[in-house]
Design a protein around this motif. Structure first.
Motif, PDB file in Angstrom:
ATOM      1  N   THR A  53      -1.083   1.066 -10.406  1.00 15.38           N
ATOM      2  CA  THR A  53      -0.382  -0.158 -10.048  1.00 15.38           C
ATOM      3  C   THR A  53      -0.388  -0.252  -8.527  1.00 15.38           C
ATOM      4  O   THR A  53      -0.261   0.760  -7.847  1.00 15.38           O
ATOM      5  CB  THR A  53       1.064  -0.189 -10.602  1.00 15.38           C
ATOM      6  N   ASN A  54      -0.604  -1.431  -7.998  1.00 16.63           N
ATOM      7  CA  ASN A  54      -0.581  -1.622  -6.541  1.00 16.63           C
ATOM      8  C   ASN A  54       0.843  -1.871  -6.093  1.00 16.63           C
ATOM      9  O   ASN A  54       1.614  -2.546  -6.769  1.00 16.63           O
ATOM     10  CB  ASN A  54      -1.459  -2.807  -6.133  1.00 16.63           C
ATOM     11  N   LEU A  55       1.181  -1.321  -4.942  1.00 14.36           N
ATOM     12  CA  LEU A  55       2.503  -1.509  -4.363  1.00 14.36           C
ATOM     13  C   LEU A  55       2.358  -2.277  -3.056  1.00 14.36           C
ATOM     14  O   LEU A  55       1.797  -1.765  -2.098  1.00 14.36           O
ATOM     15  CB  LEU A  55       3.151  -0.147  -4.082  1.00 14.36           C
ATOM     16  N   SER A  56       2.845  -3.499  -3.040  1.00 11.62           N
ATOM     17  CA  SER A  56       2.844  -4.257  -1.784  1.00 11.62           C
ATOM     18  C   SER A  56       3.860  -3.610  -0.847  1.00 11.62           C
ATOM     19  O   SER A  56       4.667  -2.775  -1.256  1.00 11.62           O
ATOM     20  CB  SER A  56       3.241  -5.712  -2.052  1.00 11.62           C
ATOM     21  N   ALA A  57       3.851  -4.004   0.408  1.00  8.92           N
ATOM     22  CA  ALA A  57       4.814  -3.464   1.373  1.00  8.92           C
ATOM     23  C   ALA A  57       6.247  -3.729   0.895  1.00  8.92           C
ATOM     24  O   ALA A  57       7.118  -2.868   1.015  1.00  8.92           O
ATOM     25  CB  ALA A  57       4.578  -4.079   2.750  1.00  8.92           C
ATOM     26  N   SER A  88      -3.645  16.672 -18.878  1.00  3.67           N
ATOM     27  CA  SER A  88      -2.954  16.754 -17.591  1.00  3.67           C
ATOM     28  C   SER A  88      -3.136  15.429 -16.866  1.00  3.67           C
ATOM     29  O   SER A  88      -3.957  14.601 -17.278  1.00  3.67           O
ATOM     30  CB  SER A  88      -3.500  17.911 -16.747  1.00  3.67           C
ATOM     31  N   ALA A  89      -2.359  15.243 -15.808  1.00  2.00           N
ATOM     32  CA  ALA A  89      -2.462  14.011 -15.030  1.00  2.00           C
ATOM     33  C   ALA A  89      -2.128  14.296 -13.575  1.00  2.00           C
ATOM     34  O   ALA A  89      -1.290  15.139 -13.266  1.00  2.00           O
ATOM     35  CB  ALA A  89      -1.521  12.940 -15.576  1.00  2.00           C
ATOM     36  N   LEU A  90      -2.812  13.566 -12.711  1.00  2.00           N
ATOM     37  CA  LEU A  90      -2.570  13.618 -11.282  1.00  2.00           C
ATOM     38  C   LEU A  90      -2.022  12.263 -10.865  1.00  2.00           C
ATOM     39  O   LEU A  90      -2.660  11.232 -11.100  1.00  2.00           O
ATOM     40  CB  LEU A  90      -3.873  13.924 -10.535  1.00  2.00           C
ATOM     41  N   PHE A  91      -0.825  12.246 -10.287  1.00  2.00           N
ATOM     42  CA  PHE A  91      -0.172  11.036  -9.806  1.00  2.00           C
ATOM     43  C   PHE A  91      -0.312  11.032  -8.290  1.00  2.00           C
ATOM     44  O   PHE A  91       0.075  12.006  -7.636  1.00  2.00           O
ATOM     45  CB  PHE A  91       1.318  11.056 -10.161  1.00  2.00           C
ATOM     46  N   ILE A  92      -0.864   9.954  -7.723  1.00  2.00           N
ATOM     47  CA  ILE A  92      -1.093   9.894  -6.279  1.00  2.00           C
ATOM     48  C   ILE A  92      -0.595   8.566  -5.724  1.00  2.00           C
ATOM     49  O   ILE A  92      -0.943   7.500  -6.236  1.00  2.00           O
ATOM     50  CB  ILE A  92      -2.593  10.010  -5.940  1.00  2.00           C
ATOM     51  N   LEU A  93       0.200   8.631  -4.662  1.00  2.00           N
ATOM     52  CA  LEU A  93       0.545   7.451  -3.872  1.00  2.00           C
ATOM     53  C   LEU A  93      -0.411   7.469  -2.695  1.00  2.00           C
ATOM     54  O   LEU A  93      -0.403   8.405  -1.894  1.00  2.00           O
ATOM     55  CB  LEU A  93       1.993   7.505  -3.385  1.00  2.00           C
ATOM     56  N   SER A  94      -1.276   6.454  -2.603  1.00  2.00           N
ATOM     57  CA  SER A  94      -2.338   6.480  -1.592  1.00  2.00           C
ATOM     58  C   SER A  94      -2.631   5.077  -1.080  1.00  2.00           C
ATOM     59  O   SER A  94      -2.131   4.080  -1.593  1.00  2.00           O
ATOM     60  CB  SER A  94      -3.609   7.072  -2.199  1.00  2.00           C
ATOM     61  N   SER A  95      -3.499   5.050  -0.066  1.00  2.00           N
ATOM     62  CA  SER A  95      -4.042   3.788   0.436  1.00  2.00           C
ATOM     63  C   SER A  95      -5.427   4.061   0.991  1.00  2.00           C
ATOM     64  O   SER A  95      -5.823   5.215   1.176  1.00  2.00           O
ATOM     65  CB  SER A  95      -3.146   3.187   1.534  1.00  2.00           C
ATOM     66  N   ASP A  96      -6.142   2.988   1.259  1.00  2.00           N
ATOM     67  CA  ASP A  96      -7.436   3.048   1.941  1.00  2.00           C
ATOM     68  C   ASP A  96      -8.446   3.959   1.247  1.00  2.00           C
ATOM     69  O   ASP A  96      -9.228   4.652   1.907  1.00  2.00           O
ATOM     70  CB  ASP A  96      -7.261   3.487   3.405  1.00  2.00           C
ATOM     71  N   ILE A 126      -9.538   8.777   1.903  1.00  2.00           N
ATOM     72  CA  ILE A 126      -8.336   8.327   1.202  1.00  2.00           C
ATOM     73  C   ILE A 126      -7.143   8.808   2.019  1.00  2.00           C
ATOM     74  O   ILE A 126      -7.201   9.881   2.626  1.00  2.00           O
ATOM     75  CB  ILE A 126      -8.275   8.863  -0.254  1.00  2.00           C
ATOM     76  N   ASN A 127      -6.103   8.013   2.072  1.00  2.00           N
ATOM     77  CA  ASN A 127      -4.839   8.441   2.671  1.00  2.00           C
ATOM     78  C   ASN A 127      -3.895   8.768   1.530  1.00  2.00           C
ATOM     79  O   ASN A 127      -3.562   7.886   0.736  1.00  2.00           O
ATOM     80  CB  ASN A 127      -4.235   7.350   3.551  1.00  2.00           C
ATOM     81  N   MET A 128      -3.497  10.021   1.420  1.00  2.00           N
ATOM     82  CA  MET A 128      -2.625  10.477   0.349  1.00  2.00           C
ATOM     83  C   MET A 128      -1.234  10.698   0.944  1.00  2.00           C
ATOM     84  O   MET A 128      -1.059  11.512   1.838  1.00  2.00           O
ATOM     85  CB  MET A 128      -3.183  11.782  -0.230  1.00  2.00           C
ATOM     86  N   GLN A 170      -1.709  -1.644   1.964  1.00  2.00           N
ATOM     87  CA  GLN A 170      -1.207  -1.680   0.598  1.00  2.00           C
ATOM     88  C   GLN A 170      -1.409  -0.321  -0.040  1.00  2.00           C
ATOM     89  O   GLN A 170      -2.462   0.291   0.082  1.00  2.00           O
ATOM     90  CB  GLN A 170      -1.924  -2.744  -0.225  1.00  2.00           C
ATOM     91  N   ARG A 171      -0.394   0.143  -0.707  1.00  2.00           N
ATOM     92  CA  ARG A 171      -0.457   1.455  -1.356  1.00  2.00           C
ATOM     93  C   ARG A 171      -0.629   1.280  -2.852  1.00  2.00           C
ATOM     94  O   ARG A 171      -0.249   0.275  -3.418  1.00  2.00           O
ATOM     95  CB  ARG A 171       0.792   2.245  -1.045  1.00  2.00           C
ATOM     96  N   THR A 172      -1.211   2.288  -3.448  1.00  2.00           N
ATOM     97  CA  THR A 172      -1.466   2.293  -4.873  1.00  2.00           C
ATOM     98  C   THR A 172      -0.872   3.546  -5.485  1.00  2.00           C
ATOM     99  O   THR A 172      -1.038   4.638  -4.936  1.00  2.00           O
ATOM    100  CB  THR A 172      -2.987   2.278  -5.147  1.00  2.00           C
ATOM    101  N   LEU A 173      -0.164   3.383  -6.592  1.00  2.00           N
ATOM    102  CA  LEU A 173       0.280   4.520  -7.381  1.00  2.00           C
ATOM    103  C   LEU A 173      -0.739   4.679  -8.496  1.00  2.00           C
ATOM    104  O   LEU A 173      -0.831   3.832  -9.384  1.00  2.00           O
ATOM    105  CB  LEU A 173       1.678   4.294  -7.952  1.00  2.00           C
ATOM    106  N   SER A 174      -1.546   5.729  -8.393  1.00  2.00           N
ATOM    107  CA  SER A 174      -2.609   5.976  -9.364  1.00  2.00           C
ATOM    108  C   SER A 174      -2.227   7.145 -10.252  1.00  2.00           C
ATOM    109  O   SER A 174      -1.639   8.117  -9.783  1.00  2.00           O
ATOM    110  CB  SER A 174      -3.923   6.355  -8.671  1.00  2.00           C
TER     111      SER A 174
END
Length: 165
Positions: free
Chosen positions: A148-152, A119-127, A33-35, A3-7
Protein backbone atom coordinates in the motif's frame (compact mmCIF):
# COMPACT_ATOMS: atom_id res chain seq x y z
CA UNK A 1 9.26 13.94 1.44
CA UNK A 2 9.15 11.05 -1.05
CA UNK A 3 6.08 8.84 -1.11
CA UNK A 4 6.60 5.79 1.05
CA UNK A 5 5.33 2.30 0.48
CA UNK A 6 4.49 -0.37 3.02
CA UNK A 7 5.37 -3.57 1.19
CA UNK A 8 4.79 -7.12 2.33
CA UNK A 9 6.81 -9.78 0.50
CA UNK A 10 5.34 -13.22 1.22
CA UNK A 11 7.55 -16.32 0.83
CA UNK A 12 6.58 -19.97 0.60
CA UNK A 13 8.99 -21.09 3.33
CA UNK A 14 9.93 -19.86 6.82
CA UNK A 15 13.46 -18.82 5.71
CA UNK A 16 12.49 -16.74 2.65
CA UNK A 17 12.02 -13.45 4.50
CA UNK A 18 15.48 -13.63 6.06
CA UNK A 19 17.12 -14.36 2.70
CA UNK A 20 15.21 -11.51 1.05
CA UNK A 21 16.11 -9.09 3.84
CA UNK A 22 19.80 -9.70 3.20
CA UNK A 23 19.31 -8.99 -0.50
CA UNK A 24 17.24 -5.84 0.10
CA UNK A 25 19.84 -4.53 2.56
CA UNK A 26 22.44 -4.88 -0.20
CA UNK A 27 20.25 -2.79 -2.48
CA UNK A 28 19.85 -0.18 0.27
CA UNK A 29 23.65 0.07 0.62
CA UNK A 30 23.94 1.01 -3.06
CA UNK A 31 20.96 3.41 -2.87
CA UNK A 32 18.53 1.40 -5.00
CA UNK A 33 15.95 1.57 -2.20
CA UNK A 34 15.53 3.68 0.93
CA UNK A 35 14.49 1.40 3.78
CA UNK A 36 13.06 3.29 6.79
CA UNK A 37 11.69 0.43 8.86
CA UNK A 38 11.17 -3.28 8.48
CA UNK A 39 9.92 -6.34 10.31
CA UNK A 40 9.85 -10.03 9.58
CA UNK A 41 7.40 -12.81 10.28
CA UNK A 42 8.49 -16.46 10.42
CA UNK A 43 5.87 -19.17 10.75
CA UNK A 44 7.17 -22.71 11.18
CA UNK A 45 4.86 -25.39 9.80
CA UNK A 46 4.02 -26.99 13.17
CA UNK A 47 3.64 -23.78 15.19
CA UNK A 48 0.29 -22.29 16.21
CA UNK A 49 1.41 -18.72 15.71
CA UNK A 50 4.20 -16.89 13.88
CA UNK A 51 7.28 -15.27 15.36
CA UNK A 52 7.73 -11.61 14.54
CA UNK A 53 10.74 -9.34 14.74
CA UNK A 54 11.19 -5.62 14.14
CA UNK A 55 14.58 -4.75 12.71
CA UNK A 56 15.88 -2.60 15.54
CA UNK A 57 18.90 -1.44 13.53
CA UNK A 58 16.53 0.68 11.45
CA UNK A 59 14.86 2.49 14.31
CA UNK A 60 15.23 6.25 14.38
CA UNK A 61 14.26 8.83 11.84
CA UNK A 62 11.64 7.33 9.56
CA UNK A 63 10.97 4.23 11.67
CA UNK A 64 7.39 3.60 12.73
CA UNK A 65 8.27 1.81 15.95
CA UNK A 66 7.33 -1.30 17.84
CA UNK A 67 3.83 -0.19 18.76
CA UNK A 68 2.89 0.07 15.07
CA UNK A 69 4.29 -3.36 14.23
CA UNK A 70 2.74 -4.88 17.36
CA UNK A 71 -0.69 -3.55 16.50
CA UNK A 72 -0.44 -4.51 12.83
CA UNK A 73 0.73 -8.03 13.65
CA UNK A 74 -1.94 -8.33 16.34
CA UNK A 75 -4.66 -7.47 13.82
CA UNK A 76 -3.22 -9.74 11.15
CA UNK A 77 -2.04 -12.86 12.97
CA UNK A 78 -3.86 -13.09 16.25
CA UNK A 79 -7.53 -13.47 16.96
CA UNK A 80 -9.82 -10.59 16.02
CA UNK A 81 -10.55 -10.12 19.74
CA UNK A 82 -6.88 -9.55 20.48
CA UNK A 83 -6.66 -7.09 17.59
CA UNK A 84 -9.74 -5.27 18.86
CA UNK A 85 -8.36 -5.19 22.41
CA UNK A 86 -5.07 -3.77 21.17
CA UNK A 87 -6.95 -1.24 19.05
CA UNK A 88 -9.09 -0.15 21.99
CA UNK A 89 -6.02 0.20 24.19
CA UNK A 90 -4.07 2.32 21.71
CA UNK A 91 -7.06 4.29 20.47
CA UNK A 92 -6.67 2.79 17.00
CA UNK A 93 -8.15 -0.13 15.15
CA UNK A 94 -8.10 -1.42 11.62
CA UNK A 95 -10.88 1.09 10.97
CA UNK A 96 -8.63 3.88 12.23
CA UNK A 97 -5.84 2.69 9.92
CA UNK A 98 -8.07 2.65 6.84
CA UNK A 99 -7.49 6.37 6.12
CA UNK A 100 -3.73 5.67 5.95
CA UNK A 101 -4.18 2.87 3.44
CA UNK A 102 -4.08 -0.07 5.83
CA UNK A 103 -7.62 -1.34 5.61
CA UNK A 104 -9.40 -4.62 6.00
CA UNK A 105 -8.55 -5.72 2.45
CA UNK A 106 -4.81 -5.28 3.10
CA UNK A 107 -5.00 -6.98 6.51
CA UNK A 108 -7.08 -9.88 5.18
CA UNK A 109 -4.79 -10.38 2.20
CA UNK A 110 -1.76 -10.63 4.48
CA UNK A 111 -3.64 -12.87 6.96
CA UNK A 112 -4.77 -15.21 4.17
CA UNK A 113 -1.32 -15.33 2.56
CA UNK A 114 1.04 -15.66 5.51
CA UNK A 115 0.19 -19.03 7.03
CA UNK A 116 2.07 -21.89 8.71
CA UNK A 117 5.14 -22.84 6.67
CA UNK A 118 5.64 -19.35 5.19
CA UNK A 119 7.38 -16.08 6.05
CA UNK A 120 7.00 -12.42 5.18
CA UNK A 121 9.16 -9.33 5.01
CA UNK A 122 7.42 -6.03 5.83
CA UNK A 123 9.28 -2.94 4.58
CA UNK A 124 8.53 0.78 4.85
CA UNK A 125 10.52 2.23 1.95
CA UNK A 126 10.73 4.80 -0.81
CA UNK A 127 12.59 5.37 -4.06
CA UNK A 128 12.80 1.70 -4.96
CA UNK A 129 14.28 0.81 -8.32
CA UNK A 130 11.68 -1.87 -8.96
CA UNK A 131 13.49 -3.60 -11.83
CA UNK A 132 16.60 -4.08 -9.68
CA UNK A 133 14.53 -5.42 -6.79
CA UNK A 134 12.86 -7.85 -9.17
CA UNK A 135 16.32 -8.86 -10.41
CA UNK A 136 17.47 -9.87 -6.92
CA UNK A 137 14.82 -12.55 -6.89
CA UNK A 138 15.97 -14.04 -10.22
CA UNK A 139 16.88 -17.64 -9.59
CA UNK A 140 14.73 -17.70 -6.44
CA UNK A 141 11.08 -18.47 -6.11
CA UNK A 142 9.31 -15.16 -6.74
CA UNK A 143 7.56 -13.89 -3.61
CA UNK A 144 4.03 -12.55 -3.58
CA UNK A 145 3.99 -8.76 -3.19
CA UNK A 146 1.28 -7.06 -1.15
CA UNK A 147 1.64 -3.30 -0.72
CA UNK A 148 0.00 0.00 0.00
CA UNK A 149 1.34 3.47 -0.79
CA UNK A 150 1.54 6.01 2.00
CA UNK A 151 1.23 9.64 1.00
CA UNK A 152 2.94 12.22 3.21
CA UNK A 153 -0.43 12.92 4.84
CA UNK A 154 -1.11 9.22 5.47
CA UNK A 155 2.34 8.73 6.96
CA UNK A 156 1.88 11.77 9.23
CA UNK A 157 -1.47 10.39 10.40
CA UNK A 158 0.14 7.03 11.10
CA UNK A 159 2.91 8.69 13.11
CA UNK A 160 0.30 10.69 15.06
CA UNK A 161 -1.58 7.49 15.89
CA UNK A 162 1.56 5.83 17.23
CA UNK A 163 3.27 8.88 18.73
CA UNK A 164 6.28 8.89 16.37
CA UNK A 165 6.65 12.40 14.93
Amino acid sequence: MPQRTLSVWKFSDPEGADTALKMVRQLARINLINMYDAATVYWEQDEKKPRTQQLSSLTGSGALGGSFWGMLFGMVFFTPLVGAAIGATTGASSGALTPVGIGDAFINRVRDGVTPGTSALFILSSDAVVDRIRDIFAGHEAPELIYTNLSAEREATLRDIFGKN
